[in-house]
Scaffold this active site. Sequence first.
Site, PDB file in Angstrom:
ATOM      1  N   GLY A 190      47.348  47.461  33.757  1.00  0.00           N
ATOM      2  CA  GLY A 190      46.531  46.541  32.976  1.00  0.00           C
ATOM      3  C   GLY A 190      45.574  45.818  33.911  1.00  0.00           C
ATOM      4  O   GLY A 190      45.253  46.306  35.009  1.00  0.00           O
ATOM      5  N   ARG A 279      52.004  38.864  30.001  1.00  0.00           N
ATOM      6  CA  ARG A 279      52.493  37.496  30.157  1.00  0.00           C
ATOM      7  C   ARG A 279      52.978  36.994  28.802  1.00  0.00           C
ATOM      8  O   ARG A 279      52.549  37.464  27.757  1.00  0.00           O
ATOM      9  CB  ARG A 279      51.355  36.603  30.696  1.00  0.00           C
ATOM     10  CG  ARG A 279      50.917  37.018  32.096  1.00  0.00           C
ATOM     11  CD  ARG A 279      49.698  36.241  32.582  1.00  0.00           C
ATOM     12  NE  ARG A 279      49.926  34.819  32.683  1.00  0.00           N
ATOM     13  CZ  ARG A 279      50.476  34.198  33.739  1.00  0.00           C
ATOM     14  NH1 ARG A 279      50.829  34.906  34.795  1.00  0.00           N
ATOM     15  NH2 ARG A 279      50.628  32.902  33.746  1.00  0.00           N
ATOM     16  N   HIS A 451      12.107  43.582  37.031  1.00  0.00           N
ATOM     17  CA  HIS A 451      12.258  44.836  37.764  1.00  0.00           C
ATOM     18  C   HIS A 451      12.206  44.568  39.262  1.00  0.00           C
ATOM     19  O   HIS A 451      11.374  43.780  39.702  1.00  0.00           O
ATOM     20  CB  HIS A 451      11.135  45.798  37.382  1.00  0.00           C
ATOM     21  CG  HIS A 451      11.148  47.065  38.167  1.00  0.00           C
ATOM     22  ND1 HIS A 451      12.056  48.070  37.918  1.00  0.00           N
ATOM     23  CD2 HIS A 451      10.399  47.480  39.214  1.00  0.00           C
ATOM     24  CE1 HIS A 451      11.860  49.058  38.775  1.00  0.00           C
ATOM     25  NE2 HIS A 451      10.853  48.731  39.583  1.00  0.00           N
TER      26      HIS A 451
HETATM   27  P1  FAD Z   1      47.537  27.761  32.299  1.00  0.00           P
HETATM   28  O1  FAD Z   1      46.381  28.020  33.164  1.00  0.00           O
HETATM   29  O2  FAD Z   1      48.742  28.609  32.468  1.00  0.00           O
HETATM   30  O3  FAD Z   1      47.919  26.221  32.481  1.00  0.00           O
HETATM   31  C1  FAD Z   1      49.012  25.649  31.857  1.00  0.00           C
HETATM   32  C2  FAD Z   1      49.449  24.447  32.663  1.00  0.00           C
HETATM   33  O4  FAD Z   1      50.411  23.715  31.902  1.00  0.00           O
HETATM   34  C3  FAD Z   1      50.146  24.796  33.977  1.00  0.00           C
HETATM   35  O5  FAD Z   1      49.630  24.027  35.010  1.00  0.00           O
HETATM   36  C4  FAD Z   1      51.620  24.451  33.720  1.00  0.00           C
HETATM   37  O6  FAD Z   1      52.291  24.031  34.898  1.00  0.00           O
HETATM   38  C5  FAD Z   1      51.468  23.294  32.759  1.00  0.00           C
HETATM   39  N1  FAD Z   1      52.656  23.056  31.920  1.00  0.00           N
HETATM   40  C6  FAD Z   1      53.340  23.954  31.180  1.00  0.00           C
HETATM   41  N2  FAD Z   1      54.332  23.340  30.491  1.00  0.00           N
HETATM   42  C7  FAD Z   1      54.256  22.017  30.818  1.00  0.00           C
HETATM   43  C8  FAD Z   1      54.997  20.868  30.436  1.00  0.00           C
HETATM   44  N3  FAD Z   1      55.973  20.926  29.523  1.00  0.00           N
HETATM   45  N4  FAD Z   1      54.673  19.675  30.995  1.00  0.00           N
HETATM   46  C9  FAD Z   1      53.656  19.570  31.897  1.00  0.00           C
HETATM   47  N5  FAD Z   1      52.913  20.623  32.273  1.00  0.00           N
HETATM   48  C10 FAD Z   1      53.208  21.825  31.738  1.00  0.00           C
HETATM   49  N6  FAD Z   1      41.534  34.899  32.985  1.00  0.00           N
HETATM   50  C11 FAD Z   1      40.191  35.020  32.998  1.00  0.00           C
HETATM   51  O7  FAD Z   1      39.525  34.606  32.039  1.00  0.00           O
HETATM   52  N7  FAD Z   1      39.540  35.570  34.075  1.00  0.00           N
HETATM   53  C12 FAD Z   1      40.214  36.035  35.142  1.00  0.00           C
HETATM   54  O8  FAD Z   1      39.596  36.530  36.085  1.00  0.00           O
HETATM   55  C13 FAD Z   1      41.632  35.939  35.151  1.00  0.00           C
HETATM   56  N8  FAD Z   1      42.345  36.376  36.207  1.00  0.00           N
HETATM   57  C14 FAD Z   1      43.702  36.234  36.203  1.00  0.00           C
HETATM   58  C15 FAD Z   1      44.416  36.718  37.292  1.00  0.00           C
HETATM   59  C16 FAD Z   1      45.789  36.599  37.336  1.00  0.00           C
HETATM   60  C17 FAD Z   1      46.556  37.120  38.519  1.00  0.00           C
HETATM   61  C18 FAD Z   1      46.461  35.957  36.256  1.00  0.00           C
HETATM   62  C19 FAD Z   1      47.951  35.780  36.295  1.00  0.00           C
HETATM   63  C20 FAD Z   1      45.763  35.479  35.166  1.00  0.00           C
HETATM   64  C21 FAD Z   1      44.368  35.631  35.125  1.00  0.00           C
HETATM   65  N9  FAD Z   1      43.620  35.199  34.037  1.00  0.00           N
HETATM   66  C22 FAD Z   1      42.262  35.349  34.031  1.00  0.00           C
HETATM   67  C23 FAD Z   1      44.249  34.560  32.875  1.00  0.00           C
HETATM   68  C24 FAD Z   1      44.082  33.040  32.972  1.00  0.00           C
HETATM   69  O9  FAD Z   1      44.682  32.594  34.168  1.00  0.00           O
HETATM   70  C25 FAD Z   1      44.721  32.364  31.774  1.00  0.00           C
HETATM   71  O10 FAD Z   1      44.181  32.895  30.580  1.00  0.00           O
HETATM   72  C26 FAD Z   1      44.449  30.867  31.802  1.00  0.00           C
HETATM   73  O11 FAD Z   1      44.953  30.279  32.988  1.00  0.00           O
HETATM   74  C27 FAD Z   1      45.093  30.189  30.594  1.00  0.00           C
HETATM   75  O12 FAD Z   1      44.803  28.847  30.620  1.00  0.00           O
HETATM   76  P2  FAD Z   1      45.782  27.756  29.965  1.00  0.00           P
HETATM   77  O13 FAD Z   1      45.147  26.446  30.241  1.00  0.00           O
HETATM   78  O14 FAD Z   1      46.076  28.140  28.567  1.00  0.00           O
HETATM   79  O15 FAD Z   1      47.163  27.887  30.750  1.00  0.00           O
HETATM   80  P1  NAI Z   2      48.098  43.635  30.530  1.00  0.00           P
HETATM   81  O1  NAI Z   2      48.520  43.472  29.131  1.00  0.00           O
HETATM   82  O2  NAI Z   2      46.653  43.656  30.864  1.00  0.00           O
HETATM   83  O3  NAI Z   2      48.705  44.993  31.119  1.00  0.00           O
HETATM   84  C1  NAI Z   2      50.064  45.297  31.134  1.00  0.00           C
HETATM   85  C2  NAI Z   2      50.225  46.792  31.206  1.00  0.00           C
HETATM   86  O4  NAI Z   2      51.590  47.090  31.467  1.00  0.00           O
HETATM   87  C3  NAI Z   2      49.860  47.498  29.908  1.00  0.00           C
HETATM   88  O5  NAI Z   2      48.930  48.506  30.173  1.00  0.00           O
HETATM   89  C4  NAI Z   2      51.197  48.040  29.420  1.00  0.00           C
HETATM   90  O6  NAI Z   2      51.074  49.248  28.706  1.00  0.00           O
HETATM   91  C5  NAI Z   2      51.980  48.220  30.707  1.00  0.00           C
HETATM   92  N1  NAI Z   2      53.437  48.209  30.558  1.00  0.00           N
HETATM   93  C6  NAI Z   2      54.188  47.373  29.802  1.00  0.00           C
HETATM   94  N2  NAI Z   2      55.509  47.652  29.951  1.00  0.00           N
HETATM   95  C7  NAI Z   2      55.610  48.689  30.836  1.00  0.00           C
HETATM   96  C8  NAI Z   2      56.699  49.417  31.404  1.00  0.00           C
HETATM   97  N3  NAI Z   2      57.955  49.131  31.130  1.00  0.00           N
HETATM   98  N4  NAI Z   2      56.429  50.435  32.281  1.00  0.00           N
HETATM   99  C9  NAI Z   2      55.128  50.732  32.594  1.00  0.00           C
HETATM  100  N5  NAI Z   2      54.066  50.054  32.082  1.00  0.00           N
HETATM  101  C10 NAI Z   2      54.285  49.047  31.216  1.00  0.00           C
HETATM  102  O7  NAI Z   2      48.868  42.483  31.320  1.00  0.00           O
HETATM  103  P2  NAI Z   2      48.730  41.957  32.822  1.00  0.00           P
HETATM  104  O8  NAI Z   2      47.956  42.908  33.651  1.00  0.00           O
HETATM  105  O9  NAI Z   2      50.098  41.576  33.224  1.00  0.00           O
HETATM  106  O10 NAI Z   2      47.862  40.644  32.639  1.00  0.00           O
HETATM  107  C11 NAI Z   2      48.336  39.565  31.831  1.00  0.00           C
HETATM  108  C12 NAI Z   2      47.205  38.824  31.203  1.00  0.00           C
HETATM  109  O11 NAI Z   2      46.452  38.107  32.163  1.00  0.00           O
HETATM  110  C13 NAI Z   2      46.250  39.754  30.500  1.00  0.00           C
HETATM  111  O12 NAI Z   2      46.462  39.603  29.110  1.00  0.00           O
HETATM  112  C14 NAI Z   2      44.884  39.295  30.858  1.00  0.00           C
HETATM  113  O13 NAI Z   2      44.220  38.800  29.729  1.00  0.00           O
HETATM  114  C15 NAI Z   2      45.079  38.161  31.846  1.00  0.00           C
HETATM  115  N6  NAI Z   2      44.315  38.507  33.041  1.00  0.00           N
HETATM  116  C16 NAI Z   2      42.951  38.536  32.941  1.00  0.00           C
HETATM  117  C17 NAI Z   2      42.187  38.915  33.998  1.00  0.00           C
HETATM  118  C18 NAI Z   2      40.723  38.971  33.828  1.00  0.00           C
HETATM  119  O14 NAI Z   2      40.203  38.433  32.871  1.00  0.00           O
HETATM  120  N7  NAI Z   2      39.988  39.608  34.745  1.00  0.00           N
HETATM  121  C19 NAI Z   2      42.777  39.275  35.298  1.00  0.00           C
HETATM  122  C20 NAI Z   2      44.225  39.264  35.272  1.00  0.00           C
HETATM  123  C21 NAI Z   2      44.944  38.866  34.184  1.00  0.00           C
END
Ligand code: FAD
Ligand code: NAI
Length: 475
Positions: A190, A279, A451
């Site tokens: 993913g 997630r 361009h």
């Molecule tokens: P979060 O960012 O998860 O923030 C929630 C906060 O609430 C946290 O700080 C947590 O500690 C706090 N919290 C939770 N429960 C409590 C509680 N009871 N009391 C007090 N605090 C609490 N999205 C993109 O759009 N572009 C990207 O490039 C991108 N890259 C990603 C790369 C990775 C490796 C990962 C894991 C995710 C990525 N995402 C990306 C997804 C993005 O990080 C999330 O969609 C985004 O952070 C969600 O925002 P949020 O505010 O809903 O939650």
């Molecule tokens: P994802 O949903 O993008 O990918 C998970 C992948 O794991 C899927 O392709 C699924 O088919 C596969 N999978 C599930 N169970 C499996 C199994 N048992 N064996 C093998 N494959 C399996 O989720 P990912 O990469 O964990 O990211 C989580 C979220 O974070 C995404 O929903 C994304 O929106 C957000 N994110 C966004 C980024 C961005 O905007 N550039 C970057 C990273 C994360």
Amino acid sequence: MSKSYDVVVIGAGPAGYVAAIRATQLGMSVACIDEWQNKDGTNAFGGTCLNAGCIPSKVLLESSELFHRAGNEFKKHGIKTGKVELDLEAMQKRRAGIVRQLTNGIAGLFKANKVEGLVGHGKLLAGKQVEFTPVDGEPQLLNAGSVIIATGSTPIELPFAKFDDKHIVDSWNAIEFSEVPKRLGIIGAGVIGLELGSVWSRLGSEVIIIEAMHDFLFMTDREVAAAAGKDFRKQGLDIRLGAKLTGAKAGKKGVTVEYEDAGIPKTLEVDKLVVAVGRRPFTDGLFADDAGIVLDERGFIKVDDECRTHVKGVYAVGDCVRGPMLAHKGSEEGVMVADLIAGHVAEVNYDVIPSVIYTAPEIAWVGKTEQEVKESGREYKTGSFPFAASGRAKAMEQTTGMVKIVSAVDDDEVLGVHIVGPMAGELIAEAVLAMEFAASTEDIQRTIHAHPTLAEAMHEAALAVDNKALNYPNK
Ligand code: FAD
Ligand code: NAI
């Protein structure tokens, strides 16, 4: 004694901190509670996005791409470098420094906007009360006119491949590796699997990705997925589709991974295994028994189109509610909810949310894929333009991929734009704006593009929809 606020926000990720700032801009008194703790024990605002997600992953994607290009591409430009060497410690230090600057920046924004940032745990009680437990402190009661829940999400843990934070790890750990793993296994091709797989592959790991689905990047346009998949494989990513993880055992040296490929059991030895299979919404310890919030069958907080929960005056935004788990989607929901609380009209256009995968080539899209439009039964036309025919892409030595536009036959409306190629994540902004304004293909055709730019590929793709492309043969 309890304190009162117009709005209490639980969670200071991109959904929560933006909601809090917007609410104070609208004249409300606001507290924003967050419990995020980094691996060094420090607390920080910014949530997953700033601390462990969007930002640190993009920093490493940038650094690793430069490293890769310096070693592999500079020669073509006529640049001699001598041996290009990796200093991972410095690279990781830069990553941590950028994260610190940005998370401190949120604390600064809170001060400037008079948001009261509270470090600790928030728990929703009945009657729009929130129990706030500071780190190392006693619980306090906060009364809120409205509550916004923005508690985000956390990695899904597989029961047969549990995280041990050493060998079997989640994405946060995989961002903070202090050594380049020789063989890196990733479960899930993913967004995370591809982005972090690219980082470590460029830095020298042999990367094997196990993906359960048979279709690569099933959520993207098929042509885009095919072009991207071909390029990733050329780069050396070993992506095994239709392969389902069945078990993983960590030993002293690494991990033995067991999976089924077309029903045939297979094993794989790797030094580290990243499990990135999606997630789940994070609501642990968030609700008192009588809080009245309803969750759906997957654990997401149930909300309507305007992010209202089942409890009057309590809203939920971001990853903890339905919709794509994207930072910008959460932020827009945060803004909408603050506006609604202040009595304004507000909405989020869920049909026009861009997605970007920051690999090289980048992948970006907005709206419907060709397959989705086909299934909808609406008559459509398509046009595409390959970066191989773009002067700017050639100058950049990045000619993989294309821009593809899907438009309606009846009224010429742009229904979807799909890009794989250089700077796709930047180029998609034009398509998002066009679709937000319900643009026709002709609107893009008649828009002057500078361009030589990559954006000309968008212009030419729009022209190609009506067989009017000028710099590439039409269909
Ligand atoms: P979060 O960012 O998860 O923030 C929630 C906060 O609430 C946290 O700080 C947590 O500690 C706090 N919290 C939770 N429960 C409590 C509680 N009871 N009391 C007090 N605090 C609490 N999205 C993109 O759009 N572009 C990207 O490039 C991108 N890259 C990603 C790369 C990775 C490796 C990962 C894991 C995710 C990525 N995402 C990306 C997804 C993005 O990080 C999330 O969609 C985004 O952070 C969600 O925002 P949020 O505010 O809903 O939650
Ligand atoms: P994802 O949903 O993008 O990918 C998970 C992948 O794991 C899927 O392709 C699924 O088919 C596969 N999978 C599930 N169970 C499996 C199994 N048992 N064996 C093998 N494959 C399996 O989720 P990912 O990469 O964990 O990211 C989580 C979220 O974070 C995404 O929903 C994304 O929106 C957000 N994110 C966004 C980024 C961005 O905007 N550039 C970057 C990273 C994360």
